[in-house]
Motif scaffolding. Structure first.
Motif, PDB file in Angstrom:
ATOM      1  N   ARG A   1      -5.761  10.816   6.769  1.00 29.93           N
ATOM      2  CA  ARG A   1      -6.128   9.874   7.827  1.00 29.93           C
ATOM      3  C   ARG A   1      -6.975  10.613   8.833  1.00 29.93           C
ATOM      4  O   ARG A   1      -6.776  11.814   9.047  1.00 29.93           O
ATOM      5  CB  ARG A   1      -4.869   9.373   8.549  1.00 29.93           C
TER       6      ARG A   1
ATOM      7  N   LYS B   1       8.895  12.619  11.423  1.00 30.56           N
ATOM      8  CA  LYS B   1       8.823  12.157  10.029  1.00 30.56           C
ATOM      9  C   LYS B   1       8.151  13.192   9.125  1.00 30.56           C
ATOM     10  O   LYS B   1       8.275  13.157   7.912  1.00 30.56           O
ATOM     11  CB  LYS B   1       8.028  10.842   9.961  1.00 30.56           C
TER      12      LYS B   1
ATOM     13  N   ASP C   1      -0.948   5.399   0.473  1.00 29.75           N
ATOM     14  CA  ASP C   1       0.250   5.343   1.314  1.00 29.75           C
ATOM     15  C   ASP C   1       1.343   4.600   0.557  1.00 29.75           C
ATOM     16  O   ASP C   1       1.152   4.176  -0.575  1.00 29.75           O
ATOM     17  CB  ASP C   1      -0.048   4.653   2.655  1.00 29.75           C
ATOM     18  N   GLU C   2       2.479   4.474   1.183  1.00 31.21           N
ATOM     19  CA  GLU C   2       3.613   3.860   0.493  1.00 31.21           C
ATOM     20  C   GLU C   2       3.684   2.356   0.743  1.00 31.21           C
ATOM     21  O   GLU C   2       4.376   1.643   0.049  1.00 31.21           O
ATOM     22  CB  GLU C   2       4.925   4.492   0.978  1.00 31.21           C
ATOM     23  N   GLU C   3       2.983   1.928   1.781  1.00 32.21           N
ATOM     24  CA  GLU C   3       3.183   0.548   2.218  1.00 32.21           C
ATOM     25  C   GLU C   3       2.389  -0.477   1.402  1.00 32.21           C
ATOM     26  O   GLU C   3       2.867  -1.566   1.123  1.00 32.21           O
ATOM     27  CB  GLU C   3       2.801   0.363   3.698  1.00 32.21           C
ATOM     28  N   THR C   4       1.148  -0.103   1.039  1.00 32.86           N
ATOM     29  CA  THR C   4       0.276  -1.104   0.421  1.00 32.86           C
ATOM     30  C   THR C   4       0.731  -1.448  -0.997  1.00 32.86           C
ATOM     31  O   THR C   4       0.779  -0.578  -1.858  1.00 32.86           O
ATOM     32  CB  THR C   4      -1.167  -0.560   0.362  1.00 32.86           C
ATOM     33  N   PRO C   5       1.096  -2.694  -1.241  1.00 32.06           N
ATOM     34  CA  PRO C   5       1.501  -3.051  -2.608  1.00 32.06           C
ATOM     35  C   PRO C   5       0.291  -3.082  -3.538  1.00 32.06           C
ATOM     36  O   PRO C   5      -0.772  -3.579  -3.158  1.00 32.06           O
ATOM     37  CB  PRO C   5       2.110  -4.449  -2.455  1.00 32.06           C
TER      38      PRO C   5
ATOM     39  N   ARG D   1       0.106   9.487  -3.906  1.00 40.47           N
ATOM     40  CA  ARG D   1       1.069   8.898  -2.988  1.00 40.47           C
ATOM     41  C   ARG D   1       2.369   9.696  -3.017  1.00 40.47           C
ATOM     42  O   ARG D   1       2.784  10.187  -4.068  1.00 40.47           O
ATOM     43  CB  ARG D   1       1.303   7.426  -3.349  1.00 40.47           C
TER      44      ARG D   1
ATOM     45  N   SER E   1       5.637   9.193  -2.907  1.00 46.95           N
ATOM     46  CA  SER E   1       6.790   8.966  -3.790  1.00 46.95           C
ATOM     47  C   SER E   1       6.438   9.307  -5.237  1.00 46.95           C
ATOM     48  O   SER E   1       7.240   9.900  -5.959  1.00 46.95           O
ATOM     49  CB  SER E   1       7.270   7.521  -3.697  1.00 46.95           C
TER      50      SER E   1
END
Ligand code: ASP
Length: 597
Positions: free
Chosen positions: A28, A89, A116-120, A136, A138
């Motif tokens: 970012r 974090k 990122d982890e948020e965007t499906p 990413r 995870s």
């Protein structure tokens, strides 16, 4: 190019005041007017980089031109973040790197989805851009976890004197019961190699060769219909041992699995692992891979309803079937919810779903009027239901009852979130029948594979079965013949299975005959193993664990695709490479293949 001196994710207290060179990807970048903040990422983590216009005007310009996923190398000095700006974090969240120099090593096209982890993202997109998906957090952690698992696995095998030996990929068909992937031979027109469904035959031959203890972390290939979460290629932890019985193999396996859980998750599994016989597992859970984390055991009611006026129950029993029930405790289900469950069981082969709801001081159910007082009393005595419970029945042929209630309990557990926390339910299932009747094929088939040894004391039953022409009698006799096989089940998944093998020719011949495998066919298919077994084969046995599933379970993931770096989709396609694909007419010609549309 600047040469890296530290991973981003490793920046720590000891680096304060020191100059470092970091290499990584721009996770970012934010310009706060006069100060640019860059989150720089590598495989070990993220660190915040600060570039101040006042002190570093040139570097600031470079920083300001950065975009997501650019690759950079930078030199900077580590400092503590000003109080109040720490990021708990991040592992490195107490520090930042003040950059003096930034080199752009490569730009990046506009990325199709953020790292990122948020965007499906859809599965197809995920796999088409797997290299971005794997960036990413995870996904990266899954792959690193798997890497650590390989090391632990190897260390346990080495501690116990196992030898790591490779077996061929271009080979002959292996008897695991699936379809083979075939590879045409260019040099031998019309002939094909089969890709191995497992190293089964070779590992047994390695025992004949005297290597005594073998292991391999190995790809296996099976051209099966892609149900649910299957992959055409998957990884097994495969091993074989000589001069052992099932206790030795299970005890070693327990050490292997416990060490993995302990070293990678800090979870101490209770040893020895529980054991259920195949018959117990079927009777209580309707499946040979039970998930015992949420109760809902099957309860047999056949004796209660033997002479029932309720035809649905009585008829099922009269035609050789059974009546079983599960009690969904404290469920307080509405009619609509019950109807949904009825629909579900129909999708797995039930004709309908009989139920009884336990309400304050009374039972409600459309079937109550058919049941006698005595039947109701016995039913309540056996199930001990309480207010709020719902009892579901299945009355049918044995296999159907198991399938219906086995699936219903899983469906209920999932739908109503009955599995709490991340407990692990680990157990062995043992005492499998050696073979079962396959209606479709019209013959007996092995539950494991045809090299699995029957229990010594059941060999006379095999001889008797071979002696009789009466199919029903044969089935009855063979029902009692148990295999020296064992499956390891975790959270309702079969994560491993194996057996003590037949090492005597007479027993192997007997088993082949009962399986309807003629001598010619046996000779043709695995004559090389049978021959090897005649040259001093030691008693031996082994097991194989499905590594992908094991890792997925350990990481609490539903899909094995998330622990494989480059998996196929559910349709067996690799969106990254486009495989499977057409090949050129020249290539086809070389391998003597003509494609008919
Ligand atoms: N070859 C067997 C399998 O792949 C495992 C074993 O019997 O060792 O399932």
């Amino acid at each position: 190019m600047l040469k890296r001196t530290k991973y981003c994710g490793h920046v720590s207290e000891e680096d304060i005041g020191k100059e470092l060179v970091l290499c990584g990807w721009v996770h970012r970048v934010r310009n706060h007017g006069g100060v640019v903040f860059i989150d720089l990422r590598d495989r070990e983590g993220i660190v915040q980089v600060v570039v101040e216009e006042k002190s570093q005007p040139k570097t600031y310009q470079v920083a300001d031109s950065l975009k997501s996923e650019y690759v950079v190398a930078l030199k900077g000095t580590v400092r503590k973040r000003p109080p109040g700006t720490e990021n708990p974090k991040l592992k490195t969240g107490n520090y930042e790197v003040v950059a003096q120099e930034i080199q752009i090593l490569n730009a990046s096209d506009q990325i199709p989805f953020p790292v990122d982890e948020e965007t499906p993202i859809s599965e197809e997109l995920k796999l088409r851009y797997r290299y971005l998906d794997l960036r990413r957090e995870s996904m990266k952690e899954n792959i690193l976890f798997r890497h650590r698992a390989y090391q632990v696995i190897r260390s346990v095998f080495l501690k116990h004197g196992f030898l790591e030996i490779e077996t061929p990929f271009l080979t002959k068909s292996t008897p695991e019961g699936a379809r083979d992937f075939l590879v045409p031979s260019r040099l031998h027109p019309g002939k094909f190699y089969a890709l191995p469904q497992s190293p089964q035959l070779f590992k047994q031959i390695l025992m004949v060769a005297g290597f005594d203890r073998y292991f391999q972390i190995v790809k296996c290939l099976r051209d099966e219909d892609l149900r649910a979460d299957r992959q055409p290629e998957f990884t097994q932890i495969d091993f074989e041992m000589s001069f052992v019985d099932e206790e030795d193999i299970m005890s070693f396996s327990e050490e292997l699995i416990s060490t993995l859980f302990s070293e990678l998750l800090g979870v101490e599994l209770k040893r020895p692992f529980d054991r259920l016989s195949y018959a117990q597992a079927m009777e209580m859970y309707g499946t040979d891979k039970p998930d015992r984390r949420f109760g809902l055991e099957l309860v047999d009611l056949t004796d209660i309803f033997k002479n029932s006026e309720f035809k649905v129950f009585a008829d099922a029993i009269k035609t050789g079937g059974m009546v079983k029930a599960i009690n969904f405790k404290n469920s307080n289900l509405s009619r609509k919810e019950i109807d949904e469950l009825a629909q579900f069981v129909q999708s797995v082969g039930a004709k309908g779903l009989a139920w009884i709801k336990v309400e304050k001081d009374k039972l409600t159910s459309p079937i109550l009027k058919f049941l006698s007082q005595e039947e109701k009393t016995s039913l309540l005595e056996r199930l001990h239901p309480e207010e709020g419970d719902t009892i579901f029945f299945s009355a049918d042929k044995k296999d159907t009852v198991y399938k219906v209630l086995g699936n219903l309990r899983l469906h209920i557990a999932k739908k109503y979130n009955l599995i709490k926390g991340n407990a692990f339910d680990v157990l062995w299932v043992v005492d499998f029948p050696l073979m079962e009747w396959d209606e479709e094929e019209g013959r007996f088939v092995s539950l494991h594979h045809p090299f699995t040894s029957p229990k010594e004391e059941h060999i006379p039953l095999l001889q008797q079965a071979l002696g009789t022409q009466n199919l029903d009698e044969k089935k009855k006799l063979l029902e009692h013949v148990k295999a020296r096989a064992y499956d390891l089940v975790i959270n309702g998944y079969e994560v491993g299975g194996g057996s003590i093998r037949i090492h005597k020719k007479e027993v192997q011949d007997l088993v082949f005959k009962l399986l309807g495998i003629s001598q010619v066919e046996a000779e043709e298919k695995f004559g090389f193993l049978l021959k090897a077994l005649r040259y001093g084969a030691p008693p031996h046995g082994g097991l194989a664990f499905g590594l992908d599933r094991l890792i997925a379970i350990m990481r609490g993931l539903d899909s094995i695709r998330d622990v494989i770096a480059f998996p196929k989709t559910q349709k067996g396609i690799c969106p990254l490479t486009g495989a499977p694909d057409y090949v050129s007419p020249k290539q086809l010609k070389e391998v003597h293949i003509k494609v008919f549309e």
